[in-house]
Motif scaffolding. Structure first.
Motif, PDB file in Angstrom:
ATOM      1  N   ASN A 262       0.845  -1.206   0.000  1.00 34.03           N
ATOM      2  CA  ASN A 262       0.000   0.000   0.000  1.00 34.03           C
ATOM      3  C   ASN A 262       0.879   1.255   0.000  1.00 34.03           C
ATOM      4  OD1 ASN A 262       0.927   0.302   2.608  1.00 34.03           O
ATOM      5  ND2 ASN A 262      -0.988  -0.403   3.574  1.00 34.03           N
ATOM      6  N   SER A 263       0.242   2.415   0.216  1.00 35.68           N
ATOM      7  CA  SER A 263       0.993   3.680   0.127  1.00 35.68           C
ATOM      8  C   SER A 263       2.067   3.789   1.223  1.00 35.68           C
ATOM      9  CB  SER A 263       0.032   4.860   0.220  1.00 35.68           C
ATOM     10  OG  SER A 263      -0.679   4.791   1.440  1.00 35.68           O
ATOM     11  N   ASP A 264       1.913   3.037   2.323  1.00 36.99           N
ATOM     12  CA  ASP A 264       2.946   3.053   3.362  1.00 36.99           C
ATOM     13  C   ASP A 264       4.066   2.055   3.062  1.00 36.99           C
ATOM     14  OD1 ASP A 264       1.332   4.835   4.745  1.00 36.99           O
ATOM     15  OD2 ASP A 264       0.253   3.216   5.781  1.00 36.99           O
ATOM     16  N   GLY A 265       4.008   1.412   1.922  1.00 34.10           N
ATOM     17  CA  GLY A 265       5.008   0.405   1.590  1.00 34.10           C
ATOM     18  C   GLY A 265       4.812  -0.878   2.396  1.00 34.10           C
ATOM     19  N   GLU A 266       3.598  -1.044   2.952  1.00 37.34           N
ATOM     20  CA  GLU A 266       3.334  -2.170   3.852  1.00 37.34           C
ATOM     21  C   GLU A 266       2.771  -3.362   3.074  1.00 37.34           C
ATOM     22  OE1 GLU A 266       0.300  -2.803   7.676  1.00 37.34           O
ATOM     23  OE2 GLU A 266      -0.164  -1.381   6.094  1.00 37.34           O
ATOM     24  N   ARG A 267       3.243  -4.576   3.401  1.00 39.90           N
ATOM     25  CA  ARG A 267       2.629  -5.788   2.836  1.00 39.90           C
ATOM     26  C   ARG A 267       1.340  -6.034   3.611  1.00 39.90           C
ATOM     27  NH1 ARG A 267       6.626 -10.742   2.753  1.00 39.90           N
ATOM     28  NH2 ARG A 267       4.895 -11.718   1.645  1.00 39.90           N
ATOM     29  N   PHE A 268       0.294  -5.334   3.163  1.00 38.05           N
ATOM     30  CA  PHE A 268      -0.928  -5.271   3.978  1.00 38.05           C
ATOM     31  C   PHE A 268      -1.668  -6.598   4.084  1.00 38.05           C
ATOM     32  CE2 PHE A 268      -1.947  -3.732  -0.316  1.00 38.05           C
ATOM     33  CZ  PHE A 268      -2.972  -4.586  -0.685  1.00 38.05           C
ATOM     34  N   MET A 269      -1.327  -7.596   3.247  1.00 38.86           N
ATOM     35  CA  MET A 269      -2.035  -8.877   3.336  1.00 38.86           C
ATOM     36  C   MET A 269      -1.884  -9.524   4.707  1.00 38.86           C
ATOM     37  SD  MET A 269      -3.987  -9.339   0.844  1.00 38.86           S
ATOM     38  CE  MET A 269      -4.551 -10.917   1.478  1.00 38.86           C
ATOM     39  N   ALA A 280      -3.213 -15.811  -0.686  1.00 36.62           N
ATOM     40  CA  ALA A 280      -4.603 -16.125  -0.345  1.00 36.62           C
ATOM     41  C   ALA A 280      -5.388 -16.141  -1.657  1.00 36.62           C
ATOM     42  CB  ALA A 280      -5.152 -15.070   0.599  1.00 36.62           C
ATOM     43  N   PRO A 281      -6.587 -16.756  -1.659  1.00 40.63           N
ATOM     44  CA  PRO A 281      -7.374 -16.765  -2.895  1.00 40.63           C
ATOM     45  C   PRO A 281      -7.737 -15.352  -3.362  1.00 40.63           C
ATOM     46  CG  PRO A 281      -8.202 -18.387  -1.358  1.00 40.63           C
ATOM     47  CD  PRO A 281      -7.207 -17.567  -0.610  1.00 40.63           C
ATOM     48  N   ARG A 282      -8.135 -15.277  -4.608  1.00 40.51           N
ATOM     49  CA  ARG A 282      -8.321 -13.978  -5.257  1.00 40.51           C
ATOM     50  C   ARG A 282      -9.384 -13.111  -4.606  1.00 40.51           C
ATOM     51  NH1 ARG A 282      -7.859 -16.512 -11.356  1.00 40.51           N
ATOM     52  NH2 ARG A 282      -5.589 -16.737 -11.280  1.00 40.51           N
ATOM     53  N   ASP A 283     -10.491 -13.723  -4.177  1.00 39.88           N
ATOM     54  CA  ASP A 283     -11.552 -12.909  -3.566  1.00 39.88           C
ATOM     55  C   ASP A 283     -11.017 -12.206  -2.321  1.00 39.88           C
ATOM     56  OD1 ASP A 283     -11.355 -15.468  -2.367  1.00 39.88           O
ATOM     57  OD2 ASP A 283     -13.412 -15.410  -1.628  1.00 39.88           O
ATOM     58  N   VAL A 284     -10.211 -12.926  -1.533  1.00 43.23           N
ATOM     59  CA  VAL A 284      -9.676 -12.378  -0.283  1.00 43.23           C
ATOM     60  C   VAL A 284      -8.706 -11.229  -0.588  1.00 43.23           C
ATOM     61  CG1 VAL A 284      -8.319 -12.938   1.779  1.00 43.23           C
ATOM     62  CG2 VAL A 284      -9.933 -14.627   0.849  1.00 43.23           C
ATOM     63  N   VAL A 285      -7.826 -11.429  -1.557  1.00 40.05           N
ATOM     64  CA  VAL A 285      -6.819 -10.408  -1.872  1.00 40.05           C
ATOM     65  C   VAL A 285      -7.473  -9.173  -2.502  1.00 40.05           C
ATOM     66  CG1 VAL A 285      -4.651  -9.923  -3.070  1.00 40.05           C
ATOM     67  CG2 VAL A 285      -5.073 -12.214  -2.187  1.00 40.05           C
ATOM     68  N   SER A 286      -8.442  -9.384  -3.378  1.00 41.16           N
ATOM     69  CA  SER A 286      -9.115  -8.242  -3.998  1.00 41.16           C
ATOM     70  C   SER A 286      -9.853  -7.400  -2.969  1.00 41.16           C
ATOM     71  CB  SER A 286     -10.108  -8.712  -5.074  1.00 41.16           C
ATOM     72  OG  SER A 286      -9.409  -9.049  -6.239  1.00 41.16           O
ATOM     73  N   ARG A 287     -10.509  -8.075  -2.027  1.00 40.83           N
ATOM     74  CA  ARG A 287     -11.208  -7.313  -0.974  1.00 40.83           C
ATOM     75  C   ARG A 287     -10.213  -6.540  -0.124  1.00 40.83           C
ATOM     76  NH1 ARG A 287     -14.952 -11.336  -0.961  1.00 40.83           N
ATOM     77  NH2 ARG A 287     -13.903 -12.665   0.553  1.00 40.83           N
ATOM     78  N   ALA A 288      -9.080  -7.159   0.172  1.00 42.41           N
ATOM     79  CA  ALA A 288      -8.056  -6.475   0.967  1.00 42.41           C
ATOM     80  C   ALA A 288      -7.564  -5.222   0.233  1.00 42.41           C
ATOM     81  CB  ALA A 288      -6.893  -7.429   1.237  1.00 42.41           C
ATOM     82  N   GLU A 289      -7.302  -5.376  -1.049  1.00 35.25           N
ATOM     83  CA  GLU A 289      -6.854  -4.219  -1.851  1.00 35.25           C
ATOM     84  C   GLU A 289      -7.892  -3.108  -1.841  1.00 35.25           C
ATOM     85  OE1 GLU A 289      -5.993  -5.238  -5.930  1.00 35.25           O
ATOM     86  OE2 GLU A 289      -4.279  -6.460  -5.340  1.00 35.25           O
ATOM     87  N   GLN A 290      -9.131  -3.499  -2.086  1.00 31.09           N
ATOM     88  CA  GLN A 290     -10.191  -2.494  -2.176  1.00 31.09           C
ATOM     89  C   GLN A 290     -10.378  -1.807  -0.825  1.00 31.09           C
ATOM     90  OE1 GLN A 290     -11.527  -1.995  -5.365  1.00 31.09           O
ATOM     91  NE2 GLN A 290     -12.148  -0.088  -4.370  1.00 31.09           N
ATOM     92  N   THR A 291     -10.211  -2.560   0.266  1.00 32.04           N
ATOM     93  CA  THR A 291     -10.325  -1.964   1.599  1.00 32.04           C
ATOM     94  C   THR A 291      -9.209  -0.936   1.809  1.00 32.04           C
ATOM     95  OG1 THR A 291     -11.246  -4.038   2.416  1.00 32.04           O
ATOM     96  CG2 THR A 291     -10.419  -2.506   4.076  1.00 32.04           C
ATOM     97  N   GLY A 298      -4.412   3.723  -0.808  1.00 34.09           N
ATOM     98  CA  GLY A 298      -3.980   3.496  -2.183  1.00 34.09           C
ATOM     99  C   GLY A 298      -2.770   4.379  -2.446  1.00 34.09           C
ATOM    100  N   ILE A 299      -2.009   4.080  -3.486  1.00 27.51           N
ATOM    101  CA  ILE A 299      -0.803   4.860  -3.776  1.00 27.51           C
ATOM    102  C   ILE A 299      -1.207   6.295  -4.121  1.00 27.51           C
ATOM    103  CG2 ILE A 299       1.291   4.997  -5.182  1.00 27.51           C
ATOM    104  CD1 ILE A 299       1.007   2.357  -3.469  1.00 27.51           C
ATOM    105  N   ASN A 300      -0.590   7.254  -3.466  1.00 23.03           N
ATOM    106  CA  ASN A 300      -0.921   8.682  -3.635  1.00 23.03           C
ATOM    107  C   ASN A 300      -2.414   8.941  -3.397  1.00 23.03           C
ATOM    108  OD1 ASN A 300       1.756   9.226  -4.397  1.00 23.03           O
ATOM    109  ND2 ASN A 300       1.301   8.674  -6.526  1.00 23.03           N
ATOM    110  N   GLY A 301      -3.025   8.120  -2.559  1.00 18.88           N
ATOM    111  CA  GLY A 301      -4.455   8.295  -2.265  1.00 18.88           C
ATOM    112  C   GLY A 301      -5.362   7.888  -3.418  1.00 18.88           C
TER     113      GLY A 301
END
Lengths: 578, 236
Positions: A262-269, A280-291, A298-301
């Motif tokens: 993410n924008s903090d350079g963190e492996r947020f998973m 993790a499966p795709r549904d889990v990772v996509s939700r994490a990204e969207q969250t 997000g990068i630069n907000g």
């Protein structure tokens, strides 16, 4: 209209619609058994979107680490959030190994282990490295190899033919009517069997990994014939779509060890799936990204995060992930060896589709009544192998294995059955569709309607869903369907009329999109790829059920009485954690 | 992202109306990061629906959209308009193929040539229960040739083919390479016989056009040179 000459009538035992892995694998099986088979495809076979698949094909070969059929089965069931039919999943994993060795014997160039076996890499939701791969062009080499085998066995191709109607009467399939895109004109294909293998339909969304051709045409034809679709609300959003373009960057990147930041350079998973992390499966990772994006990380907000390959090093990237590197460089001018790549969730795969039983026969109701002579396989179908969420690399395996099974069952049917009479006036439906598109003069362009559809689908029925948005979307869809009645095209000619077949495709998108939305509104729980903000938990008591949906004159009719096949003694539903 | 004005000339031909192809000019405004395919879509969707062209994956893997832009064979979906200087584009169908309509050419002959080299593994040896053993370097030897997307950009750019349409051309020969150099294949002799022909490998005059045209950056000429060596070795 040019339709009445002998040239436009073909009597052929088996018709296959679609030339991706499912269609070609079926056609090959039918041809090898000595039957006549025609493949009708709106693009040249090697242009099919199976070729876009990158990362691998799943099979528990145990070439790189210990593995078992039981484990592949468990992973797939858990990945499906327990909605997958376990009898289908069992057949699938049992056949998967044979499918891969068959491909290898046909000549598929696979990446190899040091001792010369097929190499396997880790993939999301799989407990063992199970993805047999060819660098990151696995779908491409499988598609080309199958096409070449079809050439060898004299499969007849009708390339650049678009199916406009199915000939079904008294619950028996009798053939199809297709438009010759190159020359114009409707052709009747009179057959004993029809296999619908038209692939996915991500083009209902603005941000998608899918090709222009992925418009779900056969799904709209099914609806038009009073038949249902199944589990359409389950749309998979792939977590590593190239920012703004939606183009697929293979999950193989994460399989090889790439991070998501993410924008903090963190492996947020680590907050969302502390054990499996990026795998993790795709549904889990996509939700994490969207969250992360929704909460301002997000990068630069903005509405993207990073896929970071840099630590893998140039050698590994160029050997294992050359296409991923090339796509990022070409479309975003980002060199993945030196810089992180902007990504966002992209509509990728449809778990739902045309309902079929374990033999790939199309069914018309919750009891499983078969439509005689009509079959389906691959992404267009819903058997239901993937339930509420598909694991990466299970799709190439699904299309290949159930393509072969369909081919085998069709061959048996061909031996045991003769031709049924054609319907009376078989050209009427297709002719009416073409006339209405060709004769309109006052309406608006189809592209405008399609763009509005895609924008609103991405906005309102994406990774997170709520009732208010979806009701709004339903209203928009109704308006678009009304506007579509007056759609107009510039090109009124016969020869390669791109305008005509694009306009037709937009009508198909509008038709099944409504089913996605109605299904998603009705399902008041969160399961797999379907996430309802007001109902964040899975609800097995009320919703461990498939959705069947019909279009009727009174609107969409839903039936939730079809329950998934669950082996309670072996794989009872459990909480899904990664 | 900014907008830019561009002038696009497209070679148009409708077999139902036109005696011969003609240039049609379009002035339009597009995003400055547009690809050639984005521009064609913009024209087709919003300006002139009669324009015909092929496209599908828009991510340079399906091979549908090869065409000639400002004198070069390119894949439209992969090529940013700023590859070419000035805001003027001249777009025409792939040379060397007959035009079906506008930018759509007849690829049937191209696919027929593939069939001539027997594009499938030929096996005399028994088939194992599991996979054939092939070492990583043996796979590496054919990996790049298997990337070919059969877009036709190479074959269409080959002067030897313009001079003799029966010549197999670079794409079919690359396919022959992919099988002849596959350690699992037992069909080398048959296939070498096919390409050791007046319309085969010896019509390659190492002009390098094919390599320059290849949108997947495959070193085609190099592979065809290795084929020549193989044919010679085989005839000794």
């Amino acid at each position: 209209m040019k339709t009445d000459e002998a040239k436009y009538y073909h009597k052929i035992e088996a018709v296959v619609v679609g030339a991706g892995l499912a269609g070609l694998r079926a056609a090959l099986e039918i041809a090898k058994k000595g039957h006549q088979v025609a493949v009708i495809t709106k693009v040249y076979p090697t242009r099919s979107h199976s070729g876009g698949a990158q990362g691998g094909i799943a099979a528990a070969l145990a070439n790189s680490a210990e593995d078992s059929l039981e484990l592949h089965m468990y992973d797939t069931i858990k990945g499906s959030d327990y909605l997958g039919d376990q009898d289908v999943i069992e057949l699938f994993v049992n056949e998967a190994i044979k499918t891969v060795y068959e491909y290898e014997h046909m000549g598929v160039p696979f990446s190899r282990t040091e001792d010369g076996k097929i190499n396997q890499r880790p993939f999301g939701g799989h407990s063992s490295p199970r993805a047999c791969f060819s660098a990151d062009i696995t779908g491409h080499v499988l598609l080309h190899t199958l096409y070449e085998q079809c050439v060898k066995y004299n499969v007849h191709f009708y390339s650049e033919f678009q199916v406009f109607s199915l000939l079904i009467k008294d619950n028996i399939s009798r053939g199809v009517v297709a438009w010759d895109i190159r020359e114009g004109g409707l052709h009747i294909f009179h057959s004993k069997t029809v296999l619908l293998a038209t692939g996915g339909y991500g083009r209902a969304f603005k941000i998608t990994s899918n090709a222009h051709a992925n418009t779900g045409d056969s799904l709209a034809l099914i609806l038009e014939n009073g038949l249902p679709l199944e589990d359409m609300e389950f749309v998979q959003f792939h977590p590593t779509g190239l920012y703004k373009h939606g183009i697929l960057l293979s999950e193989a990147a994460r399989g090889e060890g790439a991070y998501i930041l993410n924008s903090d350079g963190e492996r947020f998973m680590k907050k969302y799936a502390s054990d499996k992390m990026e795998l993790a499966p795709r549904d889990v990772v996509s939700r994490a990204e969207q969250t992360e994006i929704n909460e301002g990380r997000g990068i630069n907000g903005k509405d993207y995060v990073y896929l970071d390959l840099r630590h893998l090093g140039e050698k590994k990237i160029m050997e294992r992930l050359p296409q991923v590197w090339e796509l990022a460089l070409n479309y975003l001018k980002v060199d993945g060896i030196k810089e992180p790549v902007p990504i966002q969730p992209t509509a990728h795969y449809s778990m739902g589709g045309i309902p079929a039983n374990i033999n790939t026969e199309v069914i018309r109701d919750a009891k499983g009544t078969v439509v005689r002579g009509l079959y389906t396989a691959g992404e267009a179908s819903c058997l239901s192998l993937h339930g509420a969420n598909r694991l990466g690399t299970n799709s190439l395996q699904d299309a290949s294995t159930f393509g072969r099974i369909a081919g085998k069952n069709i061959s048996k049917f061909l031996v045991e059955n003769g031709y049924e009479d054609l319907t009376s006036n078989p050209l009427d439906v297709a002719r009416a569709k073409i006339s209405s598109l060709m004769n309109g003069n006052v309406g608006e362009k189809h592209s405008k309607i399609r763009e509005e559809l895609q924008e609103n689908m991405t906005k309102y029925v994406g990774v997170f869903r709520n009732e208010e948005d979806m009701l709004k979307l339903l209203k928009i869809l109704k308006q678009l369907q009304e506007r579509y009645k007056n759609v107009t095209i510039d090109d009124k000619g016969y020869a390669y009329n791109l305008d005509l077949f694009e306009a037709y495709e937009v009508g198909n998108l509008l038709s099944f999109s409504e089913i996605i939305v109605e299904g998603a509104i009705a399902r008041k729980e969160s399961r797999g790829a379907h996430y309802r903000t007001g109902f964040p938990k899975r609800d097995d008591k009320n919703w461990l059920k498939h959705t069947l949906a019909w279009k009727t004159e009174e609107g969409v009719k839903l039936d939730h009485s079809k329950e998934p096949v669950i082996f309670m003694d072996r794989f009872p539903p459990q909480e899904r954690k990664y | 992202m900014a907008k830019e004005n561009i002038i696009v000339k497209i070679l148009r031909y409708n077999p139902e109306k036109d005696k011969k192809p003609f240039w049609k000019k379009y002035d339009l405004e597009v995003d400055d990061d547009s690809t050639i395919l984005d521009i064609l879509n913009e024209i087709h969707w919003n300006i002139d629906g009669t324009l015909a062209y092929r496209r599908s994956c828009r991510s340079s893997i399906c091979g549908s959209c090869a065409m000639k832009v400002n004198g070069q064979n390119v894949l439209a979906c992969k090529t940013p308009m700023h590859k070419f200087k000035g805001n003027k584009l001249k777009i025409e169908p792939l040379p060397g193929f007959s035009i079906l309509k506008d930018l759509v050419v007849d690829m049937d002959g191209f696919f027929e040539k593939m069939k001539r080299i027997k594009p499938y593994l030929i096996l005399d040896k028994p088939i194992p229960d599991k996979e054939f053993i092939q070492k990583p370097d043996e796979f590496e030897c054919i990996r790049e040739s298997a990337i070919c997307i059969l877009c036709g950009a190479c074959t269409s750019s080959c002067p030897s083919l313009w001079a003799n349409e029966d010549y197999l051309g670079p794409a079919a020969l690359l396919k022959a390479y992919r099988f002849i150099f596959d350690t699992r294949d037992d069909g080398k002799d048959e296939r070498i016989d096919i390409i050791n022909d007046k319309n085969g490998i010896w019509r390659c005059h190492t002009i390098f056009n094919c390599m320059e045209a290849c949108p997947k950056d495959i070193k085609i000429t190099e592979y065809l040179s290795r084929l020549k060596v193989k044919v010679l070795e085989n005839s000794i």
